[in-house]
Write an enzyme that holds these catalytic residues in place. Structure first.
Site, PDB file in Angstrom:
ATOM      1  N   GLU A   1       3.732  -4.391  12.145  1.00 24.82           N
ATOM      2  CA  GLU A   1       3.127  -3.185  12.116  1.00 24.82           C
ATOM      3  C   GLU A   1       2.071  -3.724  11.187  1.00 24.82           C
ATOM      4  OE1 GLU A   1       0.774  -0.617  10.676  1.00 24.82           O
ATOM      5  OE2 GLU A   1       2.645   0.185   9.606  1.00 24.82           O
TER       6      GLU A   1
ATOM      7  N   ASN B   1       0.784  -1.275   0.214  1.00 23.96           N
ATOM      8  CA  ASN B   1       0.066   0.002   0.022  1.00 23.96           C
ATOM      9  C   ASN B   1       0.772   1.322  -0.230  1.00 23.96           C
ATOM     10  OD1 ASN B   1       1.067  -0.627   2.684  1.00 23.96           O
ATOM     11  ND2 ASN B   1      -1.009   0.357   3.761  1.00 23.96           N
TER      12      ASN B   1
ATOM     13  N   CYS C   1      -2.854   1.553   6.665  1.00 22.12           N
ATOM     14  CA  CYS C   1      -3.148   1.011   7.842  1.00 22.12           C
ATOM     15  C   CYS C   1      -3.617   1.999   8.721  1.00 22.12           C
ATOM     16  CB  CYS C   1      -1.939   0.418   8.350  1.00 22.12           C
ATOM     17  SG  CYS C   1      -0.573   1.437   8.578  1.00 22.12           S
TER      18      CYS C   1
END
Length: 486
Positions: A254, A155, A288
């Protein structure tokens, strides 16, 4: 700008570009046009072993290299990045579907990350501690962990991979990178080229492009790496954590988020609406940290929805290469299909489509849902797409309860005119990061980045990265000889 494929159909191992040894291939597509960008001969376990062995051999040589030489290499790295600025931005646009706005922000943040990491070269310090034993002192040395396995995401592929590579290298480690299959260039092969051109030693940075089914588990369980740094979904993160734990390897994870913006009744509604539009729809919500739920006090709910809808209606959807486009394509059709199913299931349970967006292949125009409750799929799941669920809260207490009713805890936001009270509300929300009068997408290279609960383990950036990518050794020194009762 025509992309130069150069060596991006090959693996980068020990300073050499070579064909992968697998019988399988990985195809790389432009998510907007569907055009095939390139085909890569995938890596197999022999390639993986070669890469880890090269990294293991290069690491001690790199760690003991004179400080001045390392500083010169990092200065050259920044120069190479600046020289390749437009090429990197175009790769982000064409490979990951990044809009020009997002790709530019990502590039600039990556350069800042490298500059911050370069400062680690002179920030790694030890300690001398006193002893209860006469004539003894304790020395605590901080050294590199060794070889780090880095698994890159699709992403924010360049920035989030650089976020592990640059600190790892600056603290004396070597790395092997396994990029995401959807972005093998921007989360992997570009780094091989950049570090090669900057003159870093062979074997210090290696890139292995392989299928998860063939080398995924082995990348984690291989005996050489002592730590795995992963940015991606919670589901995959759990698997990596399980494999690493069995092999007593450290992890930096993460993972996913279900981030909230809590809009209190005294908030500046116009400002909150603008911030929400940016924090929700930047990179199509495929971040995220992106807002996943917008929780609004019932006293201002209707006015917020009206202003938010008006702003979202102005966002241009389309070709990410067009500088005026704000919402580009999702990474693949599977993502689109999953989001559409969550919308349908939530509507069936009572949600209202307040703003309906047209779907065209991987393009989704923004969607706004109202009458959403926290147990609906559109609020419960990490959407990773351009859908804004708005949840009405009867008061502040309920808003906080809704915000915490999630297994995730990555980022968040609170809007209020009373800054001190906003901080008190923020303290009650269980999340690793939260921002007053701003949206949830924030990251700076000197500030701790990471989540709680199912959003991950560990912190990136600044002194927290130094701690994560190094280890400490206690050496005691006895001045003279100690008397023993024997």
């Amino acid at each position: 700008m025509k992309l130069l494929l150069q060596n991006f159909t090959k693996q980068f191992i020990n300073g050499q570009w070579k064909e992968g040894g697998s019988l399988g291939t990985i195809q790389n597509y432009n998510p907007y046009s569907g055009e095939e960008l390139l085909t890569i001969q995938a890596a197999n376990n022999d390639d993986l072993n070669e890469a880890y062995t090269a990294a293991e051999q290069a690491q001690p040589i790199w760690e003991t290299m004179p400080l001045g030489e390392k500083q010169q290499l990092f200065e050259r790295l920044v120069k190479v990045l600046e020289e390749k600025r437009e090429e990197i931005i175009q790769w982000l646009v064409q490979e990951s579907g990044s809009t020009h706005i997002k790709a530019t922000v990502e590039f600039e943040a990556s350069v800042t990350m490298v500059k911050e990491s370069a400062s680690f070269l002179t920030r790694i310090t030890g300690q001398i501690l006193p002893s209860y034993v006469p004539n003894k002192e304790h020395r605590v040395y901080r050294t590199a962990k060794g070889v780090i396995g880095v698994i890159g995401p699709w992403n924010f592929p360049f920035l989030l991979t650089m976020r592990s590579i640059a600190p790892a290298i600056a603290t004396g480690n070597s790395v092997v990178i396994k990029p995401a299959s959807d972005t093998p260039v921007t989360s992997g092969l570009l780094f091989g080229e950049i570090f090669e051109q900057a003159g870093f030693p062979a074997g210090l940075v290696n890139v292995i492009v392989g299928r998860g089914s063939e080398i995924g588990d082995a990348f984690v369980t291989h005996p050489i790496p002592c730590m795995i740094s992963f940015t991606g979904s919670t589901e995959v993160g759990r698997r990596i954590g399980e494999l690493a734990g069995k092999n007593l390897k450290e992890v930096a994870l993460e993972l996913g988020g279900n981030n909230v913006m809590v809009v209190l009744k005294d908030a500046n509604i116009e400002r909150a609406a603008k911030a929400a539009a940016f924090g929700k729809f930047l990179h199509q919500g495929q971040i995220c940290m992106a807002l996943n739920r917008i929780i609004v006090d019932q006293a201002i709910h209707d006015e917020f929805v009206e202003k938010f809808t008006k702003i979202v209606g102005t966002l241009q959807t389309g070709d990410p290469a067009n500088p005026s486009t704000f919402v580009g394509p999702l990474i693949n059709k599977q993502q689109v299909e999953g989001i559409q199913q969550d919308i349908q299931d939530s509507v069936a349970r009572g949600a209202t489509i307040h703003l309906e967006g047209i779907v065209d292949s991987c393009l989704m125009q923004p969607v706004i849902l109202t009458n959403v409750t926290n147990d609906m799929p559109i609020a419960k799941n990490e959407i990773f797409g351009p859908v804004a669920p708005i949840i009405k809260a009867k008061d502040e207490e309920e808003a906080i309860k809704i915000a915490n009713d999630s297994p995730y805890g990555l980022s968040g936001s609170v809007f209020t005119e009373d800054l001190h009270h906003g901080v008190e509300v923020a303290k009650k929300i269980k999340t690793g990061m939260i921002h007053i009068n701003d949206q949830s997408v924030n990251s700076e290279p000197h500030v701790p980045f990471g989540g709680e609960k199912a959003s991950g383990i560990g912190r990136f950036n600044g002194e927290w990265a130094i701690d994560k990518f190094t280890t400490v050794k206690w050496i005691s020194v006895q001045n003279g000889y100690r008397e023993y009762p024997v």
